[in-house]
Design a protein around this motif. Sequence first.
Motif, mmCIF file in Angstrom:
data_model
loop_
_atom_site.group_PDB
_atom_site.id
_atom_site.type_symbol
_atom_site.label_atom_id
_atom_site.label_comp_id
_atom_site.label_asym_id
_atom_site.label_seq_id
_atom_site.Cartn_x
_atom_site.Cartn_y
_atom_site.Cartn_z
ATOM 1 N N MET A 1 1.045 -1.024 -0.093
ATOM 2 C CA MET A 1 -0.089 0.058 0.171
ATOM 3 C C MET A 1 0.864 1.121 -0.043
ATOM 4 O O MET A 1 2.041 1.198 0.483
ATOM 5 C CB MET A 1 -0.988 -0.011 1.498
ATOM 6 N N THR A 2 0.380 2.128 -0.495
ATOM 7 C CA THR A 2 1.291 3.527 -0.751
ATOM 8 C C THR A 2 1.258 4.282 0.750
ATOM 9 O O THR A 2 0.243 4.189 1.277
ATOM 10 C CB THR A 2 0.855 4.231 -1.840
ATOM 11 N N MET A 3 2.519 4.753 0.786
ATOM 12 C CA MET A 3 2.333 5.480 2.261
ATOM 13 C C MET A 3 1.852 6.731 2.441
ATOM 14 O O MET A 3 1.139 7.141 3.026
ATOM 15 C CB MET A 3 4.083 5.828 2.380
ATOM 16 N N LEU A 4 1.786 7.436 1.182
ATOM 17 C CA LEU A 4 1.417 8.797 1.168
ATOM 18 C C LEU A 4 -0.119 8.810 0.508
ATOM 19 O O LEU A 4 -0.537 9.598 0.116
ATOM 20 C CB LEU A 4 2.015 9.758 0.200
ATOM 21 N N CYS A 5 -0.660 7.807 0.486
ATOM 22 C CA CYS A 5 -1.441 7.281 0.200
ATOM 23 C C CYS A 5 -2.572 7.971 -0.398
ATOM 24 O O CYS A 5 -2.558 8.750 -0.813
ATOM 25 C CB CYS A 5 -2.046 6.478 1.379
ATOM 26 N N CYS B 53 0.788 15.769 4.717
ATOM 27 C CA CYS B 53 0.127 15.768 5.990
ATOM 28 C C CYS B 53 -1.002 14.787 6.010
ATOM 29 O O CYS B 53 -1.477 14.206 6.810
ATOM 30 C CB CYS B 53 -0.623 17.119 5.916
ATOM 31 N N ASP B 54 -1.581 14.349 4.692
ATOM 32 C CA ASP B 54 -2.373 13.522 4.215
ATOM 33 C C ASP B 54 -2.228 11.744 4.662
ATOM 34 O O ASP B 54 -2.827 10.846 4.864
ATOM 35 C CB ASP B 54 -2.816 13.337 2.885
ATOM 36 N N CYS B 55 -0.983 11.530 4.881
ATOM 37 C CA CYS B 55 -0.229 10.355 5.176
ATOM 38 C C CYS B 55 -0.863 9.918 6.544
ATOM 39 O O CYS B 55 -0.712 10.613 7.436
ATOM 40 C CB CYS B 55 1.301 10.689 5.431
#
Lengths: 231, 229
Positions: A1-5, B53-55
């Motif tokens: 899954m992407t971190m920065l999602c 920030c959305d992380c």
Amino acid sequence: MTMLCPAFAFCLPESLAFQPRARLKKHMAHTPTQEAARTAASVPPRHEDLLVQVGTRRDRAAFRTLFEYYAPRLKAYLIKNGAAESAAEEIVQNTFVTVWEKAAQYDPKKSAASTWIFTIARNRRIDALRREKYVEIDSDNPALHLAASDAPDDAYADAATVEKLHAAIETLPADQAALLRMAFFEDKTHQAIADETRIPLGTVKSRLRLALEKLRGGMALRKKTQGQAHD
Amino acid sequence: MIDPMLLETILMHYAAGHLRPSEALLVACHVALNPAARRRLEAYEAIGAKMICDCAEEDAAPVALDCFDKIMARIESPAPVAAPVAAAAPRAPMQRDAAIPPSVMALLCGNCTERSIRWQKLQSGVEAVSLHVPAGSPCRHRLRLLRLAPHQQTPAHRHGGREMTLVLQGGFSDHTGSYGAGDLVIAEGAAFVHAPRASAEGCLCLTLTEAPLRFVQTRIRFFNFFWRF
């Protein structure tokens, strides 16, 4: 899954919130110096206010609050962009040393705290990974500040107006938002994106173009050619 | 083609930190001269910040437990500053050039290795100065200041790669339009051929090319060998 999602996070209204309030409150309980900044409704201070406190009062508790919010996120961003674990840790350290050193120059009227910290992290990342200096626009040179102060009321990046931009982002379909993230923030070539997403190269290009056009429109910028780039 | 979206792409790549030093310098000069471009760049930087920030918390990478203490230790007892970056070599400040806007001059002084602006004549009415921006790894970009006399036209040419031209003073026009101070014009593609002509005030610009320019007229093609622009 992407971190920065989920670049799709782009599309969620919640993503407008820069501060995770519960998390901030936890730290605020131990920081009497920041009590004054809180309103009666115990709204956590904005990151902008914390950064100003670091700059003006060398407030360590405020600094720590910012660190606890941004450090793990920055580290995830760095690792996702190709930094090794140890290098990412080092860049996070360098970023926060710079944040402390430059906090006195931070002007909340000109930029949101998150944007300001992001640009410092970006520059420290290039210092470390590429062994070269990124050309910084806001140097200490007064000649540059003159250019910046020409249009203080028009600053796009202050915390309030940044929301306008985020609204524009949220209107992007998820597929376009995801491609934007890959193309611009993960520095993938259009071909690499096409391979990874199994979307034909031509479609990748046209979706990116659409996304950019929407952002431009959403930023309330006149559709203009390069030749008319002045306001 | 001159494609307006290319400019947005370049601003976004600056925001994300993907440009090489000479490209980043050109973009920095552009936004120093052009408040509209500056606002767009700030918007793209805000997008980058939002990505961090959305992380979500579970996705964030925990830092080492002693990370904060290490930072505070460094703040309290600053170590002698290491000089890891390529641009760190001490040098005399670059001599000012009155024609170049102060904000651009400040950026050139801060990022180029040249100590003075030494104009070299390329042909009648066309002068140039090569600028070198230190890079951590080899880079094929060529950054130059170019000065055209009033109404001077350059021979028709094409480029092997991208050509970015930032007008600093005066202006120029070609078949795609007219450009003035603060405009950044990006031309790309081997099929793009143009013959820019300076305005009545002449044209002072900063140009970045990825590959040498090639003249297209047969009678001046021999210049291709030594006018490596």
